[in-house]
Design an enzyme around this catalytic site. Structure first.
Site, PDB file in Angstrom:
ATOM      1  N   GLU A  59      59.406  52.779  41.330  1.00 33.49           N
ATOM      2  CA  GLU A  59      58.767  51.494  41.605  1.00 33.49           C
ATOM      3  C   GLU A  59      58.639  51.239  43.106  1.00 33.49           C
ATOM      4  O   GLU A  59      57.691  50.591  43.564  1.00 33.49           O
ATOM      5  CB  GLU A  59      59.545  50.357  40.939  1.00 33.49           C
ATOM      6  CG  GLU A  59      59.460  50.340  39.423  1.00 33.49           C
ATOM      7  CD  GLU A  59      60.395  51.345  38.775  1.00 33.49           C
ATOM      8  OE1 GLU A  59      61.264  51.911  39.478  1.00 33.49           O
ATOM      9  OE2 GLU A  59      60.250  51.582  37.562  1.00 33.49           O
ATOM     10  N   ARG A 268      65.027  64.292  39.186  1.00 33.94           N
ATOM     11  CA  ARG A 268      64.719  62.887  39.450  1.00 33.94           C
ATOM     12  C   ARG A 268      65.790  62.226  40.310  1.00 33.94           C
ATOM     13  O   ARG A 268      65.486  61.406  41.156  1.00 33.94           O
ATOM     14  CB  ARG A 268      64.587  62.149  38.104  1.00 33.94           C
ATOM     15  CG  ARG A 268      64.287  60.647  38.224  1.00 33.94           C
ATOM     16  CD  ARG A 268      62.887  60.418  38.716  1.00 33.94           C
ATOM     17  NE  ARG A 268      62.519  58.999  38.669  1.00 33.94           N
ATOM     18  CZ  ARG A 268      61.358  58.537  39.091  1.00 33.94           C
ATOM     19  NH1 ARG A 268      60.454  59.380  39.578  1.00 33.94           N
ATOM     20  NH2 ARG A 268      61.078  57.252  39.023  1.00 33.94           N
ATOM     21  N   MET A 309      64.762  64.017  49.677  1.00 34.41           N
ATOM     22  CA  MET A 309      64.213  62.742  49.215  1.00 34.41           C
ATOM     23  C   MET A 309      62.870  62.458  49.886  1.00 34.41           C
ATOM     24  O   MET A 309      62.680  62.757  51.062  1.00 34.41           O
ATOM     25  CB  MET A 309      65.193  61.613  49.528  1.00 34.41           C
ATOM     26  CG  MET A 309      66.478  61.674  48.707  1.00 34.41           C
ATOM     27  SD  MET A 309      66.163  61.552  46.936  1.00 34.41           S
ATOM     28  CE  MET A 309      65.381  59.949  46.842  1.00 34.41           C
ATOM     29  N   ASN A 335      55.214  59.016  36.581  1.00 36.83           N
ATOM     30  CA  ASN A 335      53.855  58.811  37.075  1.00 36.83           C
ATOM     31  C   ASN A 335      53.098  60.141  37.239  1.00 36.83           C
ATOM     32  O   ASN A 335      53.471  60.967  38.079  1.00 36.83           O
ATOM     33  CB  ASN A 335      53.938  58.084  38.421  1.00 36.83           C
ATOM     34  CG  ASN A 335      52.586  57.860  39.053  1.00 36.83           C
ATOM     35  OD1 ASN A 335      51.550  57.944  38.399  1.00 36.83           O
ATOM     36  ND2 ASN A 335      52.585  57.585  40.351  1.00 36.83           N
ATOM     37  N   LEU A 337      49.957  60.364  38.290  1.00 34.89           N
ATOM     38  CA  LEU A 337      48.788  60.186  39.152  1.00 34.89           C
ATOM     39  C   LEU A 337      48.919  60.890  40.496  1.00 34.89           C
ATOM     40  O   LEU A 337      47.908  61.196  41.131  1.00 34.89           O
ATOM     41  CB  LEU A 337      48.517  58.693  39.369  1.00 34.89           C
ATOM     42  CG  LEU A 337      48.112  57.930  38.107  1.00 34.89           C
ATOM     43  CD1 LEU A 337      47.941  56.452  38.401  1.00 34.89           C
ATOM     44  CD2 LEU A 337      46.831  58.515  37.508  1.00 34.89           C
ATOM     45  N   GLU A 338      50.136  61.156  40.938  1.00 37.45           N
ATOM     46  CA  GLU A 338      50.290  61.862  42.217  1.00 37.45           C
ATOM     47  C   GLU A 338      49.759  63.297  42.130  1.00 37.45           C
ATOM     48  O   GLU A 338      48.968  63.710  42.982  1.00 37.45           O
ATOM     49  CB  GLU A 338      51.738  61.802  42.673  1.00 37.45           C
ATOM     50  CG  GLU A 338      52.158  60.396  43.076  1.00 37.45           C
ATOM     51  CD  GLU A 338      53.573  60.323  43.607  1.00 37.45           C
ATOM     52  OE1 GLU A 338      54.366  61.251  43.330  1.00 37.45           O
ATOM     53  OE2 GLU A 338      53.896  59.352  44.311  1.00 37.45           O
TER      54      GLU A 338
END
Length: 420
Positions: A59, A268, A309, A335, A337-338
């Protein structure tokens, strides 16, 4: 009554929550640092701020274009970014430096939220996606501060859960000044669980407005040269416990067809970097780590661990095929979309409920491969590596979906600034 019971439960649970935070902090010190902020003891602001809350790193990254646009259009209003996780907070600092203020979000007890709000003096509260914290919203609304739920999404599973506590959720939704929903389906679910029709709009997802700069393209090209321009490279991004082993074993199968193939794997959560490294070596795969910053990669390296990171977008650009994790297990996916914005073919497991609208658009645009099992993942990766023309067409399709859905960011920024 439900709100009272919720607050009572959180107060009782708070010592155990802090104990767990301390335990996590033994492996990840950033999680325990500044723990007082989580109780509302933050540095006081000298003037009212726009408070942007994003729960975690995903987010926070999604909020970045919004924050940049607010800084550009209203440089006179300070911005405070909060997150619940150490990775989210660290990512915000890496992106913005001293342009904005930072704090951990307060735990959702009445006292912590009150202390936090009295110190930061919010002029507006911008909440990313679906973070409906009862005391945060109730306390902020009580002081006539406009609250925005931006990039709002609500899966059918979550909607059914909220319906079971409708008497708690309905007043929260009616305290929101504006809900900027990603899609018609999201807007419909918010209305179903109690949002007021006049407060709900469909703006699209600001995640479609991902910006790949020339500097980032150059950095990715440099990394690709280090990995080896002539070898096939696929990336498994945002992976979770329970799917790393599936992916690494899939890569062993890919290696039978492409002996020089390289897997870039990016867990992640940073506290799992060492575990994934150990698992890779246990499975007999030769490993290199991004954190060691080798300028060239030995040709016999089979797995490249992205254990830094804030570099995922750059790592996508150095790859040929992208698998988006959190989807071979029931985490709901991450996500896509990247990689799509890079023009890569996008692969995912079957569990995509967190981003169902976006995945459906990619699927309808022929820019997505759903792989229900690790065996299917092997077949799909191998097929795309064998046929670059097919991979290129799929990537072009994914990019076309991204380009066709841009524009939500300006709608959202306009909507916020009209109401602040």
């Amino acid at each position: 009554m439900l709100h009272f019971l919720y607050s009572l439960f959180f107060r009782v649970a708070l010592p155990f929550v802090l104990l767990r935070l301390w335990w996590i902090g033994r492996r990840n010190p950033g999680a325990w640092n500044r723990w007082q902020e989580r109780l509302g003891f933050v540095e006081p602001s000298t003037e009212p701020v726009i408070w942007v809350h994003a729960v975690s790193v995903g987010e926070t990254i999604a909020a970045a274009p919004l924050v940049k646009a607010l800084l550009r259009r209203r440089p006179d209003i300070p911005i405070l970014m909060t997150a619940m996780t150490a990775t989210g907070s660290a990512r915000a600092r890496a992106m913005f430096g001293d342009q904005v203020h930072y704090a951990y979000s307060p735990y959702d007890t009445p006292g912590a939220v009150r202390r936090f709000a009295s110190r930061v003096q919010p002029r507006a509260l911008v909440i990313m996606e679906t973070e409906l914290w009862p005391n945060m919203i109730a306390n902020t609304s009580r002081h006539d501060v406009p609250i925005f739920l931006i990039n709002a999404r609500l899966s059918e599973r979550s909607a059914k859960g909220y319906e079971r506590v409708a008497s708690l959720v309905r007043p929260l939704l009616r305290s929101l000044c504006w809900i900027a929903a990603q899609a018609d389906e999201d807007a419909g679910r918010f209305l179903r669980i109690g949002a007021q029709p006049e407060s709900v709009s469909v703006t699209g997802s600001i995640k479609f407005d991902v910006d790949i700069t020339e500097a980032l393209r150059s950095e990715s090209a440099t990394l690709r040269a280090q990995l080896g321009n002539g070898r096939p490279v696929w990336i498994a991004a945002s992976t979770h416990e329970g799917e790393d082993k599936q992916i690494l074993e899939a890569h062993r199968c890919v290696l039978s067809d492409f002996p020089d193939a390289l897997l870039v794997i990016v867990p992640r959560h940073p506290e799992r970097f060492d575990d994934v490294a150990a698992l890779t070596e246990k499975l007999g795969l030769r490993l290199a780590r991004r954190s060691l910053a080798e300028t060239t990669l030995a040709t016999d390296i089979q797995v490249y661990l992205g254990d830094t990171m804030g570099e995922l977008l750059m790592l996508y650009g150095a790859s040929d095929v992208a698998f988006v994790g959190g989807s071979l297990i029931e985490r709901g996916g991450h996500n896509p979309l990247e990689p799509a914005a890079w023009g890569l073919p996008v692969l995912s497991g079957p569990h995509i409920f967190n981003f169902e609208t976006i995945y459906h658009r990619l699927d309808a645009g022929h820019g997505l491969y759903l792989t229900p099992t690790s065996d299917a993942l092997v077949g799909c990766v191998s097929e795309l590596l064998k046929d670059p023309a097919v991979a290129r067409q799929s990537g072009d399709n994914a990019l076309a979906v991204v380009d066709a859905n841009r524009g939500a960011l300006e709608k959202v920024v306009d909507g916020i600034l009209r109401r602040v």
